[in-house]
Design a protein around this motif. Structure first.
Motif, mmCIF file in Angstrom:
data_model
loop_
_atom_site.group_PDB
_atom_site.id
_atom_site.type_symbol
_atom_site.label_atom_id
_atom_site.label_comp_id
_atom_site.label_asym_id
_atom_site.label_seq_id
_atom_site.Cartn_x
_atom_site.Cartn_y
_atom_site.Cartn_z
ATOM 1 N N GLY A 1 -3.038 8.296 -11.798
ATOM 2 C CA GLY A 1 -4.230 7.719 -12.412
ATOM 3 C C GLY A 1 -5.120 7.004 -11.425
ATOM 4 O O GLY A 1 -4.804 6.846 -10.244
ATOM 5 N N ASN A 2 -6.270 6.540 -11.930
ATOM 6 C CA ASN A 2 -7.211 5.787 -11.097
ATOM 7 C C ASN A 2 -6.567 4.552 -10.482
ATOM 8 O O ASN A 2 -6.736 4.258 -9.295
ATOM 9 C CB ASN A 2 -8.414 5.347 -11.929
ATOM 10 N N ASP A 3 -5.838 3.791 -11.311
ATOM 11 C CA ASP A 3 -5.325 2.499 -10.850
ATOM 12 C C ASP A 3 -4.274 2.645 -9.762
ATOM 13 O O ASP A 3 -4.146 1.782 -8.893
ATOM 14 C CB ASP A 3 -4.763 1.713 -12.034
ATOM 15 N N GLN A 4 -3.496 3.713 -9.797
ATOM 16 C CA GLN A 4 -2.531 3.945 -8.730
ATOM 17 C C GLN A 4 -3.242 3.994 -7.383
ATOM 18 O O GLN A 4 -2.776 3.404 -6.397
ATOM 19 C CB GLN A 4 -1.783 5.252 -8.983
ATOM 20 N N ARG A 5 -4.370 4.667 -7.332
ATOM 21 C CA ARG A 5 -5.122 4.784 -6.082
ATOM 22 C C ARG A 5 -5.783 3.466 -5.706
ATOM 23 O O ARG A 5 -5.868 3.116 -4.521
ATOM 24 C CB ARG A 5 -6.160 5.904 -6.216
ATOM 25 N N ARG A 6 -6.260 2.736 -6.698
ATOM 26 C CA ARG A 6 -6.858 1.432 -6.405
ATOM 27 C C ARG A 6 -5.839 0.479 -5.804
ATOM 28 O O ARG A 6 -6.107 -0.194 -4.792
ATOM 29 C CB ARG A 6 -7.444 0.833 -7.689
ATOM 30 N N PHE A 7 -4.656 0.390 -6.397
ATOM 31 C CA PHE A 7 -3.615 -0.484 -5.851
ATOM 32 C C PHE A 7 -3.221 -0.051 -4.443
ATOM 33 O O PHE A 7 -3.017 -0.889 -3.557
ATOM 34 C CB PHE A 7 -2.397 -0.487 -6.771
ATOM 35 N N ALA A 8 -3.111 1.242 -4.216
ATOM 36 C CA ALA A 8 -2.718 1.734 -2.896
ATOM 37 C C ALA A 8 -3.773 1.376 -1.849
ATOM 38 O O ALA A 8 -3.440 0.897 -0.750
ATOM 39 C CB ALA A 8 -2.498 3.243 -2.949
ATOM 40 N N ARG A 9 -5.048 1.613 -2.161
ATOM 41 C CA ARG A 9 -6.110 1.365 -1.179
ATOM 42 C C ARG A 9 -6.265 -0.118 -0.868
ATOM 43 O O ARG A 9 -6.371 -0.517 0.298
ATOM 44 C CB ARG A 9 -7.420 1.951 -1.687
ATOM 45 N N TYR A 10 -6.286 -0.948 -1.907
ATOM 46 C CA TYR A 10 -6.473 -2.372 -1.648
ATOM 47 C C TYR A 10 -5.256 -2.988 -0.967
ATOM 48 O O TYR A 10 -5.393 -3.849 -0.095
ATOM 49 C CB TYR A 10 -6.790 -3.103 -2.956
ATOM 50 N N SER A 11 -4.063 -2.561 -1.336
ATOM 51 C CA SER A 11 -2.865 -3.096 -0.689
ATOM 52 C C SER A 11 -2.842 -2.739 0.794
ATOM 53 O O SER A 11 -2.472 -3.569 1.638
ATOM 54 C CB SER A 11 -1.604 -2.547 -1.371
ATOM 55 N N ALA A 12 -3.255 -1.524 1.128
ATOM 56 C CA ALA A 12 -3.279 -1.106 2.531
ATOM 57 C C ALA A 12 -4.236 -1.954 3.349
ATOM 58 O O ALA A 12 -4.020 -2.180 4.548
ATOM 59 C CB ALA A 12 -3.661 0.368 2.628
ATOM 60 N N GLN A 13 -5.301 -2.440 2.711
ATOM 61 C CA GLN A 13 -6.290 -3.233 3.425
ATOM 62 C C GLN A 13 -5.954 -4.723 3.444
ATOM 63 O O GLN A 13 -6.161 -5.398 4.454
ATOM 64 C CB GLN A 13 -7.669 -3.030 2.791
ATOM 65 N N VAL A 14 -5.441 -5.230 2.342
ATOM 66 C CA VAL A 14 -5.205 -6.668 2.208
ATOM 67 C C VAL A 14 -3.836 -7.069 2.744
ATOM 68 O O VAL A 14 -3.692 -8.107 3.387
ATOM 69 C CB VAL A 14 -5.338 -7.084 0.722
ATOM 70 N N ALA A 15 -2.822 -6.275 2.469
ATOM 71 C CA ALA A 15 -1.455 -6.623 2.884
ATOM 72 C C ALA A 15 -0.700 -5.363 3.273
ATOM 73 O O ALA A 15 0.201 -4.911 2.569
ATOM 74 C CB ALA A 15 -0.736 -7.350 1.747
ATOM 75 N N PRO A 16 -1.054 -4.762 4.410
ATOM 76 C CA PRO A 16 -0.436 -3.477 4.795
ATOM 77 C C PRO A 16 1.060 -3.563 5.030
ATOM 78 O O PRO A 16 1.743 -2.533 5.006
ATOM 79 C CB PRO A 16 -1.191 -3.109 6.083
ATOM 80 N N GLU A 17 1.578 -4.769 5.239
ATOM 81 C CA GLU A 17 3.016 -4.897 5.474
ATOM 82 C C GLU A 17 3.829 -4.791 4.182
ATOM 83 O O GLU A 17 5.050 -4.625 4.229
ATOM 84 C CB GLU A 17 3.325 -6.228 6.173
ATOM 85 N N LEU A 18 3.177 -4.862 3.023
ATOM 86 C CA LEU A 18 3.873 -4.708 1.752
ATOM 87 C C LEU A 18 4.005 -3.220 1.412
ATOM 88 O O LEU A 18 3.032 -2.470 1.483
ATOM 89 C CB LEU A 18 3.118 -5.413 0.622
ATOM 90 N N THR A 19 5.196 -2.813 1.033
ATOM 91 C CA THR A 19 5.404 -1.463 0.519
ATOM 92 C C THR A 19 4.954 -1.428 -0.938
ATOM 93 O O THR A 19 5.313 -2.313 -1.722
ATOM 94 C CB THR A 19 6.882 -1.062 0.610
ATOM 95 N N VAL A 20 4.173 -0.426 -1.311
ATOM 96 C CA VAL A 20 3.708 -0.307 -2.694
ATOM 97 C C VAL A 20 4.633 0.640 -3.441
ATOM 98 O O VAL A 20 4.778 1.810 -3.073
ATOM 99 C CB VAL A 20 2.251 0.204 -2.756
ATOM 100 N N LEU A 21 5.283 0.119 -4.487
ATOM 101 C CA LEU A 21 6.172 0.914 -5.328
ATOM 102 C C LEU A 21 5.387 1.429 -6.533
ATOM 103 O O LEU A 21 4.802 0.646 -7.275
ATOM 104 C CB LEU A 21 7.358 0.066 -5.792
#
Length: 372
Positions: free
Chosen positions: A111-131
């Motif tokens: 879905g849309n939100d999966q991509r939003r969480f992935a993109r923002y997490s990569a920019q804001v906190a790249p050290e966090l793994t997104v599950l």
């Protein structure tokens, strides 16, 4: 935040004996009593819970949505995309400070939100793994559908958001709400089948109109009928008037990030009301070239918020361009609001604006400078 799929993820991780910490964000989706009840139910379930008040951050981004006119297909406001930005931007650093290494969310796979969480997490906190639980076959086997999720949530006594359940889902925040259900996805279903979260239908509004005055300074709202400049306060006041008078609805078929189309029904009473006043200020203050550029940049920013690209260079450059256009744009607009219609009653414009007044003088006096 109490949505069905998010709570189901919490149950699944608990059953796997995974150490978890639940972050409940107050972004204006419910009153405090409702959120406290959610937190209490999670703690009774045995979860470690942190409640974070993000209403100010959500209101600030709502202010940006209006300023930059960051809307998507059909002109609806990007309130869900904006909420994802706020959640990651504010919670990811906090999670990092708390020693978390994984960010898990309840958004459905693909879905849309999966991509939003992935993109923002990569920019804001790249050290966090997104599950992304709903891409994991084990999670899908445990919860093959919303009925299975609902059964587990009810059995464990978890507090479910009032707009979320087996048959429907509402994603809400201070700026607005999106509504989904299998019934509403059918384009043949009348929009009146919707149960609004906050708003009245126009025919349910009071018999008498009401007036509301909205003041802008340097391209931002600074007051809604005496609310003062705090975005939380003026957003709440605008929501109250718009909801009461039936100014809230967008029923659209949107083009989604993954290339499909889907019906969406959006409830944003405050932003819909404020947009009427903001449009008049733009008409009065920007020249033709400035307005054309503003509209182009606004369209680009609408796409950026929808696609989770708000922090990327192109979006930053577009905001810089709009900021320059709106440097001295301001004034006040009084609206008459009644049963779904917000009509401009009076306008006062700040700064020097060339306004043509030739008609009554037979064409001898062509213009004057309009000021507050």
């Amino acid at each position: 935040m109490g949505g069905l799929s998010s709570l189901a993820v919490g149950i699944w991780l608990h059953e796997l004996s995974a150490p978890t910490k639940h972050y409940v964000a107050d972004i204006g989706q419910s009153d405090r009593a409702e959120l406290d009840a959610l937190v209490s139910s999670l703690r009774a379930f045995g979860a470690e819970v942190v409640l974070v008040d993000l209403r100010s951050s959500m209101a600030a981004v709502a202010s940006d949505l209006l300023r930059y006119r960051a809307r998507h297909d059909g002109g609806y406001w990007n309130t869900t995309g904006a909420a994802r930005f706020v959640l990651v931007n504010e919670l990811a650093p906090l999670m990092r400070e708390d020693g978390c290494r994984v960010l898990a969310h309840g958004c459905v796979g693909g879905g849309n939100d999966q991509r939003r969480f992935a993109r923002y997490s990569a920019q804001v906190a790249p050290e966090l793994t997104v599950l992304e639980p709903w891409t994991d076959p084990r999670a899908l086997e445990r919860f093959p559908d919303r009925a299975a999720m609902t059964e587990a949530v009810v059995r464990h006594g978890l507090r479910l958001d009032p707009g979320s359940g087996t048959e429907r889902s509402t994603d809400a925040n201070l700026a607005g709400a999106s509504h989904e259900s299998a019934e509403l996805e059918d384009l043949d279903t009348p929009v009146t089948r919707l149960d609004p979260r906050w708003s009245r239908w126009p025919e349910q509004a009071p018999a008498e109109p009401e007036t509301v005055t909205i003041t802008f300074r340097d391209g931002r709202v600074v007051d809604v009928d005496g609310s003062g400049p705090d975005p939380v306060d003026w957003m709440a006041r605008a929501n109250e008037v718009g909801a009461r008078q039936g100014v809230w609805l967008r029923d659209v078929v949107e083009r989604r990030i993954i290339g499909t189309v889907c019906r969406g029904i959006y409830e944003a009473p405050g932003l819909e009301l404020l947009e009427r006043a903001w449009t008049r200020i733009l008409q009065a203050c920007l020249d033709a070239a400035g307005r054309e550029l503003y509209d182009r940049l606004g369209a680009a920013l609408g796409a950026a918020m929808y696609e989770g690209r708000w922090l990327e260079p192109a979006a930053r450059a577009a905001r810089d361009g709009v900021d320059r256009l709106l440097d001295e744009v301001g004034g006040s607009v009084t609206l008459s609001v009644h049963r779904g219609i917000a009509r401009v009653e009076r306008v006062k414009v700040a700064g020097g604006v060339v306004q043509q007044t030739r008609f009554g003088s037979g064409g001898n006096r062509w213009s004057r400078v309009a000021t507050v």
